[in-house]
Design a protein around this motif. Structure first.
Motif, PDB file in Angstrom:
ATOM      1  N   THR A 247       0.838  -1.200   0.000  1.00 24.73           N
ATOM      2  CA  THR A 247       0.000   0.000   0.000  1.00 24.73           C
ATOM      3  C   THR A 247       0.872   1.250   0.000  1.00 24.73           C
ATOM      4  O   THR A 247       2.054   1.202   0.345  1.00 24.73           O
ATOM      5  N   VAL A 248       0.262   2.358  -0.386  1.00 30.11           N
ATOM      6  CA  VAL A 248       0.843   3.683  -0.187  1.00 30.11           C
ATOM      7  C   VAL A 248      -0.052   4.395   0.818  1.00 30.11           C
ATOM      8  O   VAL A 248      -1.237   4.616   0.558  1.00 30.11           O
ATOM      9  N   GLU A 249       0.501   4.716   1.963  1.00 36.28           N
ATOM     10  CA  GLU A 249      -0.283   5.340   3.020  1.00 36.28           C
ATOM     11  C   GLU A 249      -0.398   6.842   2.792  1.00 36.28           C
ATOM     12  O   GLU A 249       0.289   7.423   1.946  1.00 36.28           O
ATOM     13  N   LEU A 250      -1.262   7.475   3.575  1.00 32.38           N
ATOM     14  CA  LEU A 250      -1.503   8.905   3.453  1.00 32.38           C
ATOM     15  C   LEU A 250      -1.269   9.612   4.776  1.00 32.38           C
ATOM     16  O   LEU A 250      -1.463   9.033   5.847  1.00 32.38           O
ATOM     17  N   MET A 251      -0.868  10.879   4.688  1.00 33.97           N
ATOM     18  CA  MET A 251      -0.935  11.791   5.814  1.00 33.97           C
ATOM     19  C   MET A 251      -1.986  12.828   5.445  1.00 33.97           C
ATOM     20  O   MET A 251      -1.723  13.729   4.643  1.00 33.97           O
ATOM     21  N   GLY A 252      -3.186  12.667   5.986  1.00 35.49           N
ATOM     22  CA  GLY A 252      -4.309  13.443   5.477  1.00 35.49           C
ATOM     23  C   GLY A 252      -4.617  12.963   4.075  1.00 35.49           C
ATOM     24  O   GLY A 252      -4.978  11.803   3.870  1.00 35.49           O
ATOM     25  N   THR A 253      -4.440  13.849   3.094  1.00 31.98           N
ATOM     26  CA  THR A 253      -4.601  13.432   1.696  1.00 31.98           C
ATOM     27  C   THR A 253      -3.262  13.330   0.969  1.00 31.98           C
ATOM     28  O   THR A 253      -3.238  13.047  -0.231  1.00 31.98           O
ATOM     29  N   HIS A 254      -2.159  13.555   1.660  1.00 33.46           N
ATOM     30  CA  HIS A 254      -0.847  13.550   1.014  1.00 33.46           C
ATOM     31  C   HIS A 254      -0.263  12.132   0.989  1.00 33.46           C
ATOM     32  O   HIS A 254      -0.044  11.536   2.051  1.00 33.46           O
ATOM     33  N   PRO A 255       0.004  11.557  -0.201  1.00 29.58           N
ATOM     34  CA  PRO A 255       0.685  10.262  -0.252  1.00 29.58           C
ATOM     35  C   PRO A 255       2.052  10.350   0.424  1.00 29.58           C
ATOM     36  O   PRO A 255       2.788  11.330   0.240  1.00 29.58           O
ATOM     37  N   VAL A 256       2.377   9.334   1.210  1.00 34.67           N
ATOM     38  CA  VAL A 256       3.644   9.298   1.930  1.00 34.67           C
ATOM     39  C   VAL A 256       4.585   8.362   1.189  1.00 34.67           C
ATOM     40  O   VAL A 256       4.304   7.172   1.035  1.00 34.67           O
ATOM     41  N   VAL A 257       5.705   8.914   0.698  1.00 33.35           N
ATOM     42  CA  VAL A 257       6.680   8.113  -0.034  1.00 33.35           C
ATOM     43  C   VAL A 257       8.047   8.295   0.596  1.00 33.35           C
ATOM     44  O   VAL A 257       8.314   9.288   1.276  1.00 33.35           O
ATOM     45  N   TYR A 258       8.926   7.322   0.357  1.00 34.76           N
ATOM     46  CA  TYR A 258      10.235   7.290   0.993  1.00 34.76           C
ATOM     47  C   TYR A 258      11.313   7.323  -0.079  1.00 34.76           C
ATOM     48  O   TYR A 258      11.296   6.526  -1.013  1.00 34.76           O
ATOM     49  N   SER A 259      12.234   8.256   0.060  1.00 30.76           N
ATOM     50  CA  SER A 259      13.291   8.448  -0.921  1.00 30.76           C
ATOM     51  C   SER A 259      14.517   7.643  -0.513  1.00 30.76           C
ATOM     52  O   SER A 259      15.027   7.786   0.605  1.00 30.76           O
ATOM     53  N   ALA A 260      15.008   6.792  -1.430  1.00 24.77           N
ATOM     54  CA  ALA A 260      16.152   5.934  -1.133  1.00 24.77           C
ATOM     55  C   ALA A 260      17.409   6.770  -0.924  1.00 24.77           C
ATOM     56  O   ALA A 260      17.628   7.774  -1.609  1.00 24.77           O
ATOM     57  N   ASN A 261      18.249   6.352   0.013  1.00 26.01           N
ATOM     58  CA  ASN A 261      19.462   7.087   0.355  1.00 26.01           C
ATOM     59  C   ASN A 261      20.395   7.174  -0.847  1.00 26.01           C
ATOM     60  O   ASN A 261      20.825   6.159  -1.389  1.00 26.01           O
ATOM     61  N   GLY A 262      20.693   8.394  -1.279  1.00 26.35           N
ATOM     62  CA  GLY A 262      21.638   8.607  -2.366  1.00 26.35           C
ATOM     63  C   GLY A 262      21.032   8.540  -3.743  1.00 26.35           C
ATOM     64  O   GLY A 262      21.323   9.358  -4.608  1.00 26.35           O
ATOM     65  N   SER A 263      20.149   7.543  -3.988  1.00 24.17           N
ATOM     66  CA  SER A 263      19.615   7.348  -5.340  1.00 24.17           C
ATOM     67  C   SER A 263      18.224   7.931  -5.530  1.00 24.17           C
ATOM     68  O   SER A 263      17.751   8.046  -6.659  1.00 24.17           O
ATOM     69  N   HIS A 264      17.510   8.231  -4.426  1.00 21.87           N
ATOM     70  CA  HIS A 264      16.292   9.048  -4.432  1.00 21.87           C
ATOM     71  C   HIS A 264      15.075   8.404  -5.077  1.00 21.87           C
ATOM     72  O   HIS A 264      14.064   9.084  -5.265  1.00 21.87           O
ATOM     73  N   GLY A 265      15.130   7.124  -5.450  1.00 19.72           N
ATOM     74  CA  GLY A 265      13.943   6.471  -5.987  1.00 19.72           C
ATOM     75  C   GLY A 265      12.815   6.509  -4.972  1.00 19.72           C
ATOM     76  O   GLY A 265      13.044   6.389  -3.767  1.00 19.72           O
TER      77      GLY A 265
END
Length: 343
Positions: A247-265
Motif C-alpha cells: 500500500t501507499v499510506e496517506l498523511m491526510g490526503t498527502h501520499p507518503v513516499v520514501y526516498s532511497a538514500n543517495g539514489s532518491h527512488g
C-alpha cells in the motif's frame, strides 16, 4: 518464472490501456478547484536520515554546467532557465559540470549536495493535464530534481554466499536526477498513483473503503546481476522483480513516499520530511510540438541532464558505469495512457 511474470504484466498493462482508451484534448486554464486538488494530494517525501545529496531548484543547478555535444564540444555556456537550448536541436546534447570530477565515482563538487528543503526552500515542478473526457480526468506529475545521484557498491568479482570474492566498485552514479510520482484523478477523486524509481516503478489503485492506495502492478527491472547475490555468475539483462510495498499510506490526503538514500527512488514503505506542497510550481501540460517560454523554457531541453558516462570498464559485466549518463527531463516521462474522449 520470469516469462510468466512478464506475460502477466503485459496482459494487465494491455487491459489497463484498453480500458483507458484513446487521446483527447486537454483543457487550457486551471480552476481554483483543480489547483486545490493538486496541492491537497502533493506527496510527503521522507528523505533518508543519512541523505547527503539533497534536491535543488533548476536555477541552482544550471549555472554550474555547460551544454555539450557527444564530442565534448561546448554548444552553450552560461546557461539559465530562460536561455537553455531546446527542441530537436538539443536531443543529442548533454549537460556537463564546469568543474571536473576527481574520478568517475567522486562527488567533489559542492553543488551536488543541493539545497535545504525546509520552509519551501526547494520547488516541486508539478505538471498537470486536464482532459475533456467522461471522467473529467486530471493527471498530475510531481517532479523533484537532485543535482547528484549516488550509486551503490557492486561486486565486480565473483559473488559467493553473500560476499564478494574480488573487487567492489561504486557503480550507477550520475550527475542530475529527476524523480517523480504521478497521480490520476477521476471526477475530482484519486484513481491511481504511479511511484517512479528511475527506469521502473509501480502502480497503485485507490481503495475507497480503506482510504489508501493498494498495489496494482509493478514493472520488472533489467539488472546486471542476480538480486539475491547468490553464487551464480552475473548475467547482463537478467530480470528480477522489486518487492513493492502493498500500500501507499496517506498523511491526510498527502501520499507518503520514501526516498532511497543517495539514489532518491520513490518507494511506498523516515528521516527528514519534505512537505512538497510548501513550494509547488504549477505547470500546464503542453504537447511536444509546443514550447514553454520564459522561466519555464528549460523544459524544452531534450538532452541529458548530466555528465557523459565515465568509468565503464565493468559495464560488460555489471551493465553499469561508475558514472552513468544523466537522465532525460520531465517532458520525456509518460505515466498514464490518455483516457477515452467523450463519445
Amino acid at each position: 518464472m520470469y516469462k510468466k511474470t512478464e506475460d502477466v504484466w503485459k496482459w494487465r498493462l494491455y487491459a489497463f490501456v484498453t480500458i483507458c482508451g484513446l487521446m483527447s484534448t486537454p483543457t487550457a486554464a486551471i480552476t481554483p478547484e483543480v489547483e486545490q486538488l493538486i496541492r491537497a494530494w502533493s506527496p510527503l517525501v521522507w528523505l533518508h536520515s543519512e541523505e547527503k545529496f539533497l534536491p535543488s531548484s533548476v536555477e541552482f543547478f544550471l549555472p554550474e554546467v555547460t551544454v555539450q555535444d557527444n564530442q565534448g564540444v561546448i554548444i552553450q555556456d552560461y546557461v539559465t532557465p530562460e536561455n537553455l537550448i531546446g527542441g530537436e536541436a538539443s536531443t543529442a546534447l548533454h549537460m556537463q559540470t564546469r568543474e571536473p570530477l576527481d574520478c568517475p565515482s567522486c562527488y567533489n563538487l559542492d553543488m551536488f549536495f543541493g539545497q535545504p528543503i525546509e520552509n519551501g526552500g526547494v520547488p516541486t515542478y508539478t505538471i498537470y493535464r486536464e482532459y475533456d473526457d467522461a471522467f473529467n480526468t486530471l493527471d498530475v506529475s510531481y517532479f523533484a530534481f537532485y543535482p547528484y545521484n549516488r550509486g551503490k557498491d557492486a561486486c565486480v568479482g565473483v559473488p559467493i554466499n553473500g560476499s564478494c570474492a574480488g573487487a567492489e566498485k561504486n557503480l550507477g552514479n550520475h550527475v542530475g536526477d529527476w524523480e517523480h510520482n504521478a497521480l490520476r484523478f477521476r471526477n475530482g477523486q484519486p484513481y491511481m498513483i504511479h511511484l517512479n524509481v528511475h527506469s521502473f516503478g509501480a502502480y497503485y489503485e485507490w481503495n475507497e473503503t480503506t482510504q489508501n492506495f493498494h498495489f496494482f502492478v509493478g514493472e520488472e527491472v533489467r539488472s546486471a546481476g542476480n538480486p539475491d547475490y547468490d553464487d551464480s555468475l552475473y548475467e547482463k539483462d537478467a530480470r528480477y522483480e522489486p518487492q513493492y510495498p502493498p500500500t501507499v499510506e496517506l498523511m491526510g490526503t498527502h501520499p507518503v513516499v520514501y526516498s532511497a538514500n543517495g539514489s532518491h527512488g520513490l518507494w511506498g514503505s523516515p528521516g527528514t520530511a519534505w512537505t512538497t506542497w510548501d513550494n509547488l510550481i504549477l505547470i500546464p501540460w503542453l504537447p511536444s510540438n509546443v514550447s514553454y517560454e520564459g522561466n519555464l523554457n528549460w523544459l524544452n531541453f531534450l538532452g541529458d541532464w548530466g555528465n557523459s558516462a565515465e568509468g565503464c570498464e565493468y559495464e560488460i559485466v555489471t551493465g553499469e558505469c561508475e558514472l552513468g549518463s544523466g537522465p532525460s527531463g520531465p517532458r520525456s516521462k509518460v505515466d498514464f495512457p490518455d483516457p477515452q474522449p467523450k463519445s
